[in-house]
Design a protein around this motif. Structure first.
Motif, PDB file in Angstrom:
ATOM      1  N   ARG B 116       0.843  -1.200   0.000  1.00  0.00           N
ATOM      2  CA  ARG B 116       0.000   0.000   0.000  1.00  0.00           C
ATOM      3  C   ARG B 116       0.878   1.252   0.000  1.00  0.00           C
ATOM      4  NH1 ARG B 116      -2.147  -3.793   3.261  1.00  0.00           N
ATOM      5  NH2 ARG B 116      -4.229  -4.497   2.673  1.00  0.00           N
ATOM      6  N   SER B 117       0.304   2.342  -0.445  1.00  0.00           N
ATOM      7  CA  SER B 117       1.013   3.621  -0.401  1.00  0.00           C
ATOM      8  C   SER B 117       1.014   4.127   1.037  1.00  0.00           C
ATOM      9  CB  SER B 117       0.308   4.636  -1.296  1.00  0.00           C
ATOM     10  OG  SER B 117       0.797   5.937  -1.004  1.00  0.00           O
ATOM     11  N   SER B 118       2.155   4.710   1.454  1.00  0.00           N
ATOM     12  CA  SER B 118       2.237   5.267   2.807  1.00  0.00           C
ATOM     13  C   SER B 118       1.954   6.769   2.823  1.00  0.00           C
ATOM     14  CB  SER B 118       3.615   4.987   3.400  1.00  0.00           C
ATOM     15  OG  SER B 118       4.606   5.610   2.610  1.00  0.00           O
ATOM     16  N   ILE B 119       1.548   7.322   1.687  1.00  0.00           N
ATOM     17  CA  ILE B 119       1.280   8.773   1.614  1.00  0.00           C
ATOM     18  C   ILE B 119       0.167   9.161   2.590  1.00  0.00           C
ATOM     19  CG2 ILE B 119       0.237  10.536   0.106  1.00  0.00           C
ATOM     20  CD1 ILE B 119       1.951   9.518  -2.141  1.00  0.00           C
ATOM     21  N   CYS B 120       0.369  10.301   3.239  1.00  0.00           N
ATOM     22  CA  CYS B 120      -0.563  10.766   4.267  1.00  0.00           C
ATOM     23  C   CYS B 120      -1.306  12.025   3.833  1.00  0.00           C
ATOM     24  CB  CYS B 120       0.196  11.082   5.551  1.00  0.00           C
ATOM     25  SG  CYS B 120       1.071   9.668   6.210  1.00  0.00           S
ATOM     26  N   PRO B 121      -2.568  11.901   3.434  1.00  0.00           N
ATOM     27  CA  PRO B 121      -3.352  13.105   3.165  1.00  0.00           C
ATOM     28  C   PRO B 121      -3.717  13.797   4.487  1.00  0.00           C
ATOM     29  CG  PRO B 121      -4.370  11.120   2.206  1.00  0.00           C
ATOM     30  CD  PRO B 121      -3.303  10.674   3.147  1.00  0.00           C
ATOM     31  N   VAL B 122      -3.690  15.138   4.444  1.00  0.00           N
ATOM     32  CA  VAL B 122      -4.114  15.956   5.594  1.00  0.00           C
ATOM     33  C   VAL B 122      -5.166  16.913   5.041  1.00  0.00           C
ATOM     34  CG1 VAL B 122      -3.367  17.575   7.376  1.00  0.00           C
ATOM     35  CG2 VAL B 122      -1.793  15.781   6.571  1.00  0.00           C
ATOM     36  N   VAL B 123      -6.383  16.787   5.533  1.00  0.00           N
ATOM     37  CA  VAL B 123      -7.521  17.433   4.880  1.00  0.00           C
ATOM     38  C   VAL B 123      -8.249  18.369   5.837  1.00  0.00           C
ATOM     39  CG1 VAL B 123      -9.756  16.980   3.780  1.00  0.00           C
ATOM     40  CG2 VAL B 123      -7.822  15.469   3.320  1.00  0.00           C
TER      41      VAL B 123
END
Lengths: 76, 156
Positions: B116-123
């Motif tokens: 899985r991608s470890s990218i962290c969206p912050v919304v």
């Protein structure tokens, strides 16, 4: 009709839902027949958006997803 | 005064549009930014703002300020499927926190090992894009640096 009832109906009803679970901002549903999913109906029920990929349908509802999912499970 | 939203993890800033998940990349949840996290073993994800942890999953959390600004932090993509494996909660739901307080310990490398991608969206939940400014969409960012500023307008 409650939000949960509207969303359940727009997903094609309880019979169309194989599985539904909340993530933090969305409902992740696995459906039998994706053609029964009514995107406009989901948006009318308050969904910010709908992401469909085959039989997987994600309904973006915001952080109340867990409450809505448990309401839907109560209706099923 | 605009609300500074702090980077919950260290890494590199990315535009939200680069997140490999259509619900985030199309800003269906709200505008914001993403962080490609540093791969340095165990990492501590912190609160981006002062407020209450109103939603807490192992892989994601929402902190709402007293004025009602809700910020979502999502640790990796499709990480709900991990059912908490590899994530350790450091607070309880409804805890009062200040920006920078530790919330979850996790390992971005483990997430990637699972495919899985470890990218962290912050919304910024329920925000409109024009309310955000000073967004860090490129380059290195440290935990606790300002990721973006939010001109939050409380309802009513």
């Amino acid at each position: 009709m409650s939000n949960a009832e509207q969303i359940l109906a727009a997903l094609g009803g309880a019979d169309n839902i194989v599985e539904i679970e909340p993530c933090i901002t969305r409902l992740r549903a696995e459906v039998d027949d994706p053609s029964l999913v009514n995107e406009a109906g989901l948006k009318a029920a308050g969904a910010h958006g709908v992401v469909k990929a085959g039989t997987a349908v994600q309904v973006v509802v915001g952080p109340e997803a867990d409450t809505i999912a448990s309401d839907i499970e109560d209706l099923m | 005064m605009s609300l500074p939203v702090l980077a919950p993890v260290a890494g590199r800033g990315l535009p939200l549009a680069r997140v490999p998940d259509p619900a985030f990349s199309a800003a269906l949840v709200g505008p914001g930014a993403a962080i490609d996290p540093a791969r340095d073993g165990l990492a501590t994800a912190v609160s981006p703002v002062d407020g209450t942890v109103v939603k807490l999953y192992p892989h994601a959390y929402v902190v709402r300020t007293p004025a009602g600004a809700g910020v979502l932090v999502h640790l990796g993509i499709d990480t709900v499927q991990l059912a908490g494996d590899g994530f350790e909660l450091l607070v309880s739901e409804n805890a009062t926190v200040v920006a920078g307080d530790p919330i979850v310990e996790w390992d971005p490398v483990l997430v990637e090992k699972g495919g899985r991608s470890s990218i962290c969206p912050v919304v910024a939940l329920d925000a409109v894009a024009s309310e955000l400014s000073s967004i860090t969409e490129a380059g290195p960012i440290a935990t606790g640096d300002v990721l973006f500023r939010w001109e939050h307008r409380p309802d009513g």
